[in-house]
Design a protein around this motif. Structure first.
Motif, mmCIF file in Angstrom:
data_model
loop_
_atom_site.group_PDB
_atom_site.id
_atom_site.type_symbol
_atom_site.label_atom_id
_atom_site.label_comp_id
_atom_site.label_asym_id
_atom_site.label_seq_id
_atom_site.Cartn_x
_atom_site.Cartn_y
_atom_site.Cartn_z
ATOM 1 N N ILE A 53 0.860 -1.186 0.000
ATOM 2 C CA ILE A 53 0.000 0.000 0.000
ATOM 3 C C ILE A 53 0.895 1.234 0.000
ATOM 4 N N SER A 54 0.655 2.126 -0.928
ATOM 5 C CA SER A 54 1.422 3.363 -1.026
ATOM 6 C C SER A 54 0.627 4.535 -0.448
ATOM 7 N N SER A 55 1.278 5.347 0.380
ATOM 8 C CA SER A 55 0.788 6.664 0.804
ATOM 9 C C SER A 55 -0.443 6.687 1.701
ATOM 10 N N LEU A 56 -0.689 5.662 2.477
ATOM 11 C CA LEU A 56 -1.753 5.708 3.482
ATOM 12 C C LEU A 56 -1.125 5.593 4.870
ATOM 13 N N PRO A 57 -1.786 6.126 5.897
ATOM 14 C CA PRO A 57 -1.222 6.052 7.246
ATOM 15 C C PRO A 57 -1.187 4.623 7.793
ATOM 16 N N PRO A 58 -0.253 4.345 8.700
ATOM 17 C CA PRO A 58 -0.075 2.986 9.215
ATOM 18 C C PRO A 58 -1.342 2.340 9.782
ATOM 19 N N GLY A 59 -2.131 3.059 10.550
ATOM 20 C CA GLY A 59 -3.341 2.468 11.130
ATOM 21 C C GLY A 59 -4.327 2.013 10.077
ATOM 22 N N LEU A 60 -4.507 2.803 9.041
ATOM 23 C CA LEU A 60 -5.404 2.440 7.950
ATOM 24 C C LEU A 60 -4.844 1.263 7.157
ATOM 25 N N CYS A 61 -3.533 1.248 6.948
ATOM 26 C CA CYS A 61 -2.901 0.101 6.274
ATOM 27 C C CYS A 61 -3.156 -1.180 7.064
ATOM 28 N N SER A 62 -2.980 -1.112 8.376
ATOM 29 C CA SER A 62 -3.209 -2.285 9.227
ATOM 30 C C SER A 62 -4.638 -2.776 9.114
ATOM 31 N N GLU A 63 -5.594 -1.849 9.138
ATOM 32 C CA GLU A 63 -7.014 -2.207 9.020
ATOM 33 C C GLU A 63 -7.289 -2.915 7.694
ATOM 34 N N ILE A 64 -6.800 -2.348 6.612
ATOM 35 C CA ILE A 64 -7.039 -2.920 5.283
ATOM 36 C C ILE A 64 -6.417 -4.314 5.176
ATOM 37 N N ILE A 65 -5.186 -4.461 5.633
ATOM 38 C CA ILE A 65 -4.505 -5.752 5.516
ATOM 39 C C ILE A 65 -5.164 -6.795 6.413
ATOM 40 N N GLU A 66 -5.535 -6.427 7.615
ATOM 41 C CA GLU A 66 -6.235 -7.369 8.498
ATOM 42 C C GLU A 66 -7.540 -7.831 7.867
ATOM 43 N N ASN A 67 -8.312 -6.904 7.312
ATOM 44 C CA ASN A 67 -9.577 -7.266 6.655
ATOM 45 C C ASN A 67 -9.352 -8.099 5.403
ATOM 46 N N GLN A 123 -1.321 -4.869 -4.922
ATOM 47 C CA GLN A 123 -1.326 -3.502 -4.417
ATOM 48 C C GLN A 123 -2.754 -3.051 -4.201
ATOM 49 N N VAL A 124 -2.973 -2.330 -3.111
ATOM 50 C CA VAL A 124 -4.266 -1.724 -2.831
ATOM 51 C C VAL A 124 -4.309 -0.381 -3.544
ATOM 52 N N ILE A 125 -5.314 -0.206 -4.391
ATOM 53 C CA ILE A 125 -5.526 1.056 -5.105
ATOM 54 C C ILE A 125 -6.775 1.702 -4.508
ATOM 55 N N TYR A 126 -6.676 2.961 -4.152
ATOM 56 C CA TYR A 126 -7.768 3.651 -3.464
ATOM 57 C C TYR A 126 -8.036 4.997 -4.140
ATOM 58 N N PRO A 127 -9.201 5.588 -3.850
ATOM 59 C CA PRO A 127 -9.561 6.855 -4.501
ATOM 60 C C PRO A 127 -8.920 8.059 -3.824
ATOM 61 N N ASP A 140 -6.563 13.097 -8.187
ATOM 62 C CA ASP A 140 -5.522 13.950 -7.642
ATOM 63 C C ASP A 140 -4.998 13.384 -6.325
ATOM 64 N N TYR A 141 -3.991 12.523 -6.411
ATOM 65 C CA TYR A 141 -3.355 11.996 -5.214
ATOM 66 C C TYR A 141 -1.975 11.467 -5.584
ATOM 67 N N ASP A 142 -1.090 11.344 -4.586
ATOM 68 C CA ASP A 142 0.291 10.957 -4.871
ATOM 69 C C ASP A 142 0.551 9.461 -4.716
ATOM 70 N N GLN A 143 -0.460 8.643 -4.857
ATOM 71 C CA GLN A 143 -0.313 7.194 -4.748
ATOM 72 C C GLN A 143 0.603 6.685 -5.866
ATOM 73 N N GLU A 144 1.629 5.956 -5.496
ATOM 74 C CA GLU A 144 2.509 5.366 -6.499
ATOM 75 C C GLU A 144 1.951 4.007 -6.893
ATOM 76 N N ILE A 145 1.627 3.830 -8.163
ATOM 77 C CA ILE A 145 1.034 2.582 -8.643
ATOM 78 C C ILE A 145 2.119 1.744 -9.284
ATOM 79 N N MET A 146 2.293 0.532 -8.734
ATOM 80 C CA MET A 146 3.402 -0.326 -9.130
ATOM 81 C C MET A 146 3.007 -1.356 -10.194
ATOM 82 N N GLY A 147 1.729 -1.616 -10.361
ATOM 83 C CA GLY A 147 1.254 -2.571 -11.367
ATOM 84 C C GLY A 147 0.385 -1.837 -12.371
ATOM 85 N N GLU A 148 -0.410 -2.591 -13.137
ATOM 86 C CA GLU A 148 -1.313 -1.983 -14.107
ATOM 87 C C GLU A 148 -2.700 -1.902 -13.512
ATOM 88 N N PHE A 149 -3.245 -0.687 -13.502
ATOM 89 C CA PHE A 149 -4.576 -0.469 -12.964
ATOM 90 C C PHE A 149 -5.511 -0.048 -14.083
#
Length: 151
Positions: A53-67, A123-127, A140-149
């Motif tokens: 996951i690129s550019s999200l805060p640690p707590g939100l990353c943890s929530e997404i990965i746990e889910n 990779q998690v892609i978010y709006p 408009d966000y600075d998310q670095e996308i590593m694969g093809e979306f």
């Protein structure tokens, strides 16, 4: 880091994988790279891809990965390239395949833990804050996308 600090860090990684099935690494932004988070151990423990996951805060990353783990560990098949509304209540996300070589500068714990073993990443892609995804007009966000979306 000293050799002792590296040894202690990987002891912690191993402990987390043994206790919960995975370890999360959060890396803060630098002048050259945005912040990012990644899992290590999910593929080994649950036979589903690791998560980046690129550019999200640690707590939100943890929530997404746990889910993510809870949602897909039984079926062994993560949904890719589909809008998912259940990995966080905050916004929908997509999961896309990312070639591991694209992440070689990022997922150092996984590289060390897996060695020559095969493993996969999604990779998690978010709006952005207006609900636009990459490829949408006005995104408009600075998310670095590593694969093809392709949404």
């Amino acid at each position: 880091m000293t050799d002792e600090q590296i040894r202690e860090y990987f002891e912690k990684v191993d402990k987390n994988i043994n206790e919960s099935g995975y370890h999360l690494t959060n890396v803060f932004a630098t002048a050259e790279t945005p912040s990012f988070c990644y899992s290590t151990g999910i593929f080994k423990s649950f036979n589903i891809p690791e998560i980046f996951i690129s550019s999200l805060p640690p707590g939100l990353c943890s929530e997404i990965i746990e889910n993510y783990v809870e949602a897909f560990k039984e079926s062994k098949e993560a949904k890719r390239n589909q809008r998912l509304d259940f990995l966080t209540e905050r916004f929908p996300v997509y999961l896309i395949d990312v070639p591991v070589p694209s992440l070689k500068e990022y997922v150092l714990s996984s590289i060390k833990i897996y060695g020559d073993e095969e493993y996969k990443y999604l990779q998690v892609i978010y709006p952005d804050t207006k609900g636009n995804f990459p490829n949408d007009a006005g995104y408009d966000y600075d998310q670095e996308i590593m694969g093809e979306f392709n949404n």
